[in-house]
Write a protein that holds these residues in place. Structure first.
Motif, PDB file in Angstrom:
ATOM      1  N   ASN A 185     -12.494   3.347  15.427  1.00  0.00           N
ATOM      2  CA  ASN A 185     -12.160   1.991  15.007  1.00  0.00           C
ATOM      3  C   ASN A 185     -13.034   1.518  13.851  1.00  0.00           C
ATOM      4  N   LEU A 186     -14.283   1.968  13.821  1.00  0.00           N
ATOM      5  CA  LEU A 186     -15.186   1.597  12.732  1.00  0.00           C
ATOM      6  C   LEU A 186     -14.751   2.212  11.405  1.00  0.00           C
ATOM      7  N   GLY A 187     -13.812   3.154  11.460  1.00  0.00           N
ATOM      8  CA  GLY A 187     -13.246   3.718  10.242  1.00  0.00           C
ATOM      9  C   GLY A 187     -12.524   2.675   9.405  1.00  0.00           C
ATOM     10  N   ARG A 188     -12.215   1.535   9.992  1.00  0.00           N
ATOM     11  CA  ARG A 188     -11.574   0.444   9.262  1.00  0.00           C
ATOM     12  C   ARG A 188     -12.587  -0.371   8.465  1.00  0.00           C
ATOM     13  N   GLY A 189     -13.854  -0.021   8.605  1.00  0.00           N
ATOM     14  CA  GLY A 189     -14.891  -0.768   7.912  1.00  0.00           C
ATOM     15  C   GLY A 189     -15.179  -2.092   8.588  1.00  0.00           C
ATOM     16  N   ALA A 190     -15.714  -3.020   7.828  1.00  0.00           N
ATOM     17  CA  ALA A 190     -16.104  -4.316   8.373  1.00  0.00           C
ATOM     18  C   ALA A 190     -14.913  -5.152   8.798  1.00  0.00           C
ATOM     19  N   ASP A 191     -13.695  -4.723   8.462  1.00  0.00           N
ATOM     20  CA  ASP A 191     -12.504  -5.444   8.925  1.00  0.00           C
ATOM     21  C   ASP A 191     -12.470  -5.557  10.440  1.00  0.00           C
ATOM     22  N   ILE A 192     -13.109  -4.612  11.115  1.00  0.00           N
ATOM     23  CA  ILE A 192     -13.099  -4.638  12.573  1.00  0.00           C
ATOM     24  C   ILE A 192     -13.791  -5.881  13.109  1.00  0.00           C
ATOM     25  N   PHE A 193     -14.690  -6.463  12.327  1.00  0.00           N
ATOM     26  CA  PHE A 193     -15.386  -7.675  12.749  1.00  0.00           C
ATOM     27  C   PHE A 193     -14.620  -8.939  12.385  1.00  0.00           C
ATOM     28  N   ARG A 194     -13.514  -8.767  11.652  1.00  0.00           N
ATOM     29  CA  ARG A 194     -12.677  -9.909  11.293  1.00  0.00           C
ATOM     30  C   ARG A 194     -11.309  -9.846  11.945  1.00  0.00           C
ATOM     31  N   ALA A 195     -11.002  -8.723  12.611  1.00  0.00           N
ATOM     32  CA  ALA A 195      -9.673  -8.528  13.170  1.00  0.00           C
ATOM     33  C   ALA A 195      -9.442  -9.413  14.388  1.00  0.00           C
TER      34      ALA A 195
ATOM     35  N   MET B 273     -11.213   5.420  -4.062  1.00  0.00           N
ATOM     36  CA  MET B 273     -11.903   4.554  -3.118  1.00  0.00           C
ATOM     37  C   MET B 273     -12.188   3.168  -3.686  1.00  0.00           C
ATOM     38  N   ALA B 274     -11.734   2.899  -4.918  1.00  0.00           N
ATOM     39  CA  ALA B 274     -12.069   1.629  -5.546  1.00  0.00           C
ATOM     40  C   ALA B 274     -11.382   0.453  -4.867  1.00  0.00           C
ATOM     41  N   GLU B 275     -10.255   0.696  -4.188  1.00  0.00           N
ATOM     42  CA  GLU B 275      -9.538  -0.387  -3.540  1.00  0.00           C
ATOM     43  C   GLU B 275     -10.119  -0.724  -2.171  1.00  0.00           C
ATOM     44  N   ASP B 276     -11.064   0.044  -1.713  1.00  0.00           N
ATOM     45  CA  ASP B 276     -11.658  -0.173  -0.398  1.00  0.00           C
ATOM     46  C   ASP B 276     -12.918  -1.029  -0.508  1.00  0.00           C
ATOM     47  N   SER B 277     -13.417  -1.406   0.665  1.00  0.00           N
ATOM     48  CA  SER B 277     -14.706  -2.096   0.734  1.00  0.00           C
ATOM     49  C   SER B 277     -15.806  -1.060   0.860  1.00  0.00           C
ATOM     50  N   VAL B 278     -17.049  -1.505   0.751  1.00  0.00           N
ATOM     51  CA  VAL B 278     -18.172  -0.579   0.822  1.00  0.00           C
ATOM     52  C   VAL B 278     -18.266   0.053   2.211  1.00  0.00           C
TER      53      VAL B 278
ATOM     54  N   GLY C 197     -14.735  -7.129  -0.794  1.00  0.00           N
ATOM     55  CA  GLY C 197     -16.151  -7.379  -0.581  1.00  0.00           C
ATOM     56  C   GLY C 197     -16.495  -7.569   0.885  1.00  0.00           C
ATOM     57  N   ASP C 198     -17.620  -7.021   1.304  1.00  0.00           N
ATOM     58  CA  ASP C 198     -18.174  -7.237   2.643  1.00  0.00           C
ATOM     59  C   ASP C 198     -19.456  -8.044   2.493  1.00  0.00           C
ATOM     60  N   THR C 199     -19.679  -8.974   3.378  1.00  0.00           N
ATOM     61  CA  THR C 199     -20.921  -9.736   3.342  1.00  0.00           C
ATOM     62  C   THR C 199     -22.068  -8.860   3.829  1.00  0.00           C
ATOM     63  N   PRO C 200     -23.302  -9.168   3.454  1.00  0.00           N
ATOM     64  CA  PRO C 200     -24.444  -8.382   3.933  1.00  0.00           C
ATOM     65  C   PRO C 200     -24.508  -8.310   5.453  1.00  0.00           C
ATOM     66  N   LEU C 201     -24.169  -9.409   6.133  1.00  0.00           N
ATOM     67  CA  LEU C 201     -24.191  -9.410   7.592  1.00  0.00           C
ATOM     68  C   LEU C 201     -23.151  -8.459   8.156  1.00  0.00           C
ATOM     69  N   GLU C 202     -21.975  -8.408   7.544  1.00  0.00           N
ATOM     70  CA  GLU C 202     -20.924  -7.498   7.997  1.00  0.00           C
ATOM     71  C   GLU C 202     -21.325  -6.042   7.775  1.00  0.00           C
ATOM     72  N   VAL C 203     -21.954  -5.769   6.645  1.00  0.00           N
ATOM     73  CA  VAL C 203     -22.424  -4.401   6.383  1.00  0.00           C
ATOM     74  C   VAL C 203     -23.476  -3.998   7.414  1.00  0.00           C
ATOM     75  N   LEU C 204     -24.400  -4.909   7.696  1.00  0.00           N
ATOM     76  CA  LEU C 204     -25.438  -4.638   8.684  1.00  0.00           C
ATOM     77  C   LEU C 204     -24.837  -4.412  10.064  1.00  0.00           C
TER      78      LEU C 204
ATOM     79  N   PHE D 205     -18.163   4.063   3.241  1.00  0.00           N
ATOM     80  CA  PHE D 205     -19.113   4.774   4.089  1.00  0.00           C
ATOM     81  C   PHE D 205     -18.412   5.411   5.285  1.00  0.00           C
ATOM     82  N   ALA D 206     -17.418   4.734   5.839  1.00  0.00           N
ATOM     83  CA  ALA D 206     -16.681   5.293   6.970  1.00  0.00           C
ATOM     84  C   ALA D 206     -15.933   6.557   6.563  1.00  0.00           C
ATOM     85  N   ASP D 207     -15.318   6.519   5.368  1.00  0.00           N
ATOM     86  CA  ASP D 207     -14.593   7.697   4.881  1.00  0.00           C
ATOM     87  C   ASP D 207     -15.532   8.871   4.640  1.00  0.00           C
ATOM     88  N   MET D 208     -16.717   8.585   4.112  1.00  0.00           N
ATOM     89  CA  MET D 208     -17.645   9.647   3.770  1.00  0.00           C
ATOM     90  C   MET D 208     -18.388  10.195   4.986  1.00  0.00           C
TER      91      MET D 208
END
Length: 293
Positions: A238-248, A60-65, A150-157, A69-72
């Motif tokens: 779709n949220l399984g992609r992590g915060a990328d969904i907010f940048r796609a 999981m080291a190549e992923d974002s935070v 890296g994900d920004t705090p706003l993206e994580v929130l 969380f989405a994977d887990m």
């Protein structure tokens, strides 16, 4: 309403004998995480290297935070919340609790509205438990490495807000089945189907078939795709992609669903949760007004 919600929270968190469903389902999550961690550790062990000549490394080291969380949490936590909602709703009919609380029809709407709020609180509690437990597993899962992206705090929130809203939505939709049928197998299987994205996938299948042997459905294809795209379970996927969904970009995100009515994927994930909770609330209250207790 607040007293009823406090009572609900007390009953699901009773520690004595682990009678509260929060602890029971929490243990289920712990077991799943323990299995994932144990398999990862074995796949990085000298024994596994001797058997296969390789190790999987910090998977999981190549992923974002948020992807971590989405994977887990992505599959197990919403499903546990749905099952907990169904169990809680049916238990109050079986043990007669609902009859002792409601002595008149005029108090029904407040009672059932409280259950919707309770589902939101329950979703938040289980997500917090799942996230904290997942963080405790990171040293073993990642071998001391950090996250590459890296994900920004706003993206994580924003990601957690979307995950919570859509988990709340699938839980309240599970309430609809429980209150409408009051049959355990139907309610649990239905809750699983709601969380597992079964209905939206079926609608997508019909939409694709509209261009082939079900050509008579061609005029309805945009409607079918739109309903599937705006389902809370689709947003959870779709949220399984992590915060990328907010940048796609719009086109990159939806692709073959181009005929559906959609907005930016991140915004849609948030809106879908709100709309899902609202629709389920209307259905639950409509059932409450009609059915006998």
């Amino acid at each position: 309403m607040l007293n009823l919600i406090k009572s609900d929270l007390y009953r699901i968190t009773r520690p004595r004998g682990l009678r509260g469903s929060f602890w029971q389902y929490g243990i289920a999550i712990l077991v799943v995480y323990a299995m994932m961690t144990a398999l990862t550790m074995f796949a990085n062990s000298p024994l596994y290297h001797e058997m296969t000549g390789a190790t999987i490394g910090a998977v999981m080291a190549e992923d974002s935070v948020t992807v971590f969380f989405a994977d887990m949490m992505g599959g197990i936590v919403p499903l546990c919340v749905c099952f907990m909602a169904v169990e809680h709703a049916l238990a109050e009919f079986k043990n007669g609790y609902i009859k002792t609380v409601l002595s008149a029809r005029s108090g029904r709407l407040s009672y059932f509205a409280g259950k919707i709020v309770f589902a939101g609180v329950l979703s938040a509690l289980m997500i917090a438990f799942g996230a904290i437990t997942a963080l405790l597993c990171t040293p073993l899962l990642m071998g001391g490495n950090g996250f590459a992206a890296g994900d920004t705090p706003l993206e994580v929130l924003a990601w957690f807000a979307g995950f919570w809203l859509n988990t709340w939505a699938v839980a309240t939709l599970s309430f609809v089945l429980a209150y409408a049928t009051r049959v355990s197998p139907v309610s649990y299987i239905g809750a699983f189907c709601i969380e597992a994205n079964v209905v939206p996938q079926f609608l997508v299948g019909l939409a694709y078939s509209a261009g082939g042997y079900l050509s008579f459905l061609a005029p309805a294809r945009p409607v079918l795709e739109t309903i599937a795209l705006w389902a809370p379970s689709t947003s959870l996927s779709n949220l399984g992609r992590g915060a990328d969904i907010f940048r796609a970009a719009f086109a990159d995100a939806w692709g073959p669903m181009s005929q559906a009515v959609a907005v930016a994927p991140g915004i849609q994930a948030l809106l879908t949760g709100v709309i899902g909770v609202a629709v389920a609330t209307v259905l639950v209250l409509a059932i409450a007004r009609k059915r006998d207790i």
